[in-house]
Design a protein around this motif. Structure first.
Motif, PDB file in Angstrom:
ATOM      1  N   VAL A  99      -3.737  -3.398  -5.153  1.00  0.00           N
ATOM      2  CA  VAL A  99      -3.479  -4.086  -3.885  1.00  0.00           C
ATOM      3  C   VAL A  99      -4.362  -5.321  -3.750  1.00  0.00           C
ATOM      4  O   VAL A  99      -3.883  -6.417  -3.425  1.00  0.00           O
ATOM      5  CB  VAL A  99      -3.703  -3.126  -2.696  1.00  0.00           C
ATOM      6  CG1 VAL A  99      -3.682  -3.890  -1.378  1.00  0.00           C
ATOM      7  CG2 VAL A  99      -2.653  -2.031  -2.698  1.00  0.00           C
TER       8      VAL A  99
ATOM      9  N   ALA B 280      -6.488  -6.942   3.307  1.00  0.00           N
ATOM     10  CA  ALA B 280      -5.865  -5.930   2.454  1.00  0.00           C
ATOM     11  C   ALA B 280      -6.727  -4.672   2.405  1.00  0.00           C
ATOM     12  O   ALA B 280      -6.229  -3.548   2.511  1.00  0.00           O
ATOM     13  CB  ALA B 280      -5.649  -6.490   1.050  1.00  0.00           C
TER      14      ALA B 280
ATOM     15  N   ILE C  32       0.841  -1.200   0.000  1.00  0.00           N
ATOM     16  CA  ILE C  32       0.000   0.000   0.000  1.00  0.00           C
ATOM     17  C   ILE C  32       0.877   1.252   0.000  1.00  0.00           C
ATOM     18  O   ILE C  32       0.592   2.215  -0.722  1.00  0.00           O
ATOM     19  CB  ILE C  32      -0.937  -0.015   1.226  1.00  0.00           C
ATOM     20  CG1 ILE C  32      -1.917  -1.190   1.129  1.00  0.00           C
ATOM     21  CG2 ILE C  32      -1.702   1.311   1.339  1.00  0.00           C
ATOM     22  CD1 ILE C  32      -2.643  -1.494   2.422  1.00  0.00           C
TER      23      ILE C  32
END
Length: 318
Positions: free
Chosen positions: A62, A175, A34
């Protein structure tokens, strides 16, 4: 079955600190990805809409990267004789049941053994608000509010997606949640760029937040001094007052269940925000009240484990 075993392993062992020191943690690895997207795409010279689109691209990268890696690992492990054991261990790293409980317990212990200064230090590790001026009640409320909210996004949500979609589901959820915590802020740098991550996090936490409120209400029914009906009534009444579409549900449910008053004004970076209250009970909370909240958490976790056991048994039978 993987979700049930992962939950049990994590509850008993957690993620050892020595392992974090040696190889890190999945959240740390995701965080680095990230950060890389933030540095590469978050151009302060771009227009608001342009930064918004760049942020959408960043969270898509991501999520896709984590999904591909998780699917690859899961596929590989399914071919190994005891690959399911490794899968359980990997999945357990995406759950924060033991870590959350221990961190909140440390605050209660610090209040009893180290006084207010030690308690402020302990609670500063788990909250983002200013803690230097908190009194015992403020420290206690902060710990209990964190316990309630993180029960949802640190425990129930990853278990929910693990049960439904296996290791890839839990990894992708983690995530998204990590991206929201890192770039989903309403400040000059991230208001546009973090928009996609924040909205996606709101979406994936919609069901788990409400499930957590239900779990607290159910857990309160069998707990002396708690009130399951009041838990659900408080959640329905107060949850929508919260700035987040999801965080108010577990917080209000815990407040109602235990007769606490949570939420209200708090300070961030020297600025006091007049936030809504959750629950209509007393606000002069203590270390003993933190322990009571942990007791409700433990009961809720046992109900969740029971539900996972039923889910696993149904899968075997079918």
């Amino acid at each position: 079955m993987i979700a049930l075993l992962a939950a049990v392993v994590e509850r008993l062992v957690g993620y050892p600190h020595w392992l974090v020191d040696r190889i890190g943690h999945p959240v740390i690895w995701i965080g680095r990805l990230i950060e890389a997207q933030d540095k590469r795409l978050n151009d302060p010279e771009a227009s608001f809409d342009g930064r918004k689109m760049r942020g959408v691209v960043a969270i898509a990268v991501v999520v896709l990267a984590v999904l591909i890696v998780a699917l690859g690992i899961q596929s590989l492990l399914r071919f190994l004789p005891f690959g399911w054991v490794v899968e359980v261990l990997l999945a357990s790293s995406l759950i924060a049941q033991k870590g959350l409980r221990d961190a909140v317990s440390d605050v209660a212990r610090a209040l009893g053994e180290e006084g207010i200064e030690g308690a402020r230090r302990a609670v500063s590790h788990i909250v983002g608000r200013d803690t230097s001026e908190l009194d015992e009640a403020g420290v206690s409320r902060a710990a209990i509010e964190t316990l309630a909210e993180n029960t949802s996004d640190g425990v129930i949500a990853p278990l929910f997606y693990l049960a439904l979609f296996g290791l890839p589901g839990a990894a992708v959820y983690k995530a998204i949640n990590t991206a929201d915590s890192m770039i989903g802020h309403r400040d000059e740098r991230y208001e546009a760029f973090g928009w996609g991550a924040a909205r996606l996090d709101d979406l994936v936490n919609w069901i788990p937040a409400r499930l957590t409120a239900v779990l607290f209400a159910l857990a309160a029914r069998g707990m002396p001094g708690a009130d399951g009906d009041a838990a659900w009534a408080a959640a329905r009444r107060d949850a929508t007052k919260h700035a987040s579409p999801n965080a108010g549900w577990p917080e209000a449910a815990m407040a109602g269940a235990l007769g606490f008053g949570l939420g209200g004004p708090r300070s961030y970076a020297g600025e006091t925000l007049d936030l809504p209250t959750m629950g209509e009970g007393r606000r002069d909370l203590t270390a003993e009240d933190i322990a009571t909240a942990i007791g409700l958490f433990d009961r809720a976790m046992m109900i969740a484990l029971g539900a996972l056991a039923v889910w696993a048994l149904a899968g075997v039978v079918l």
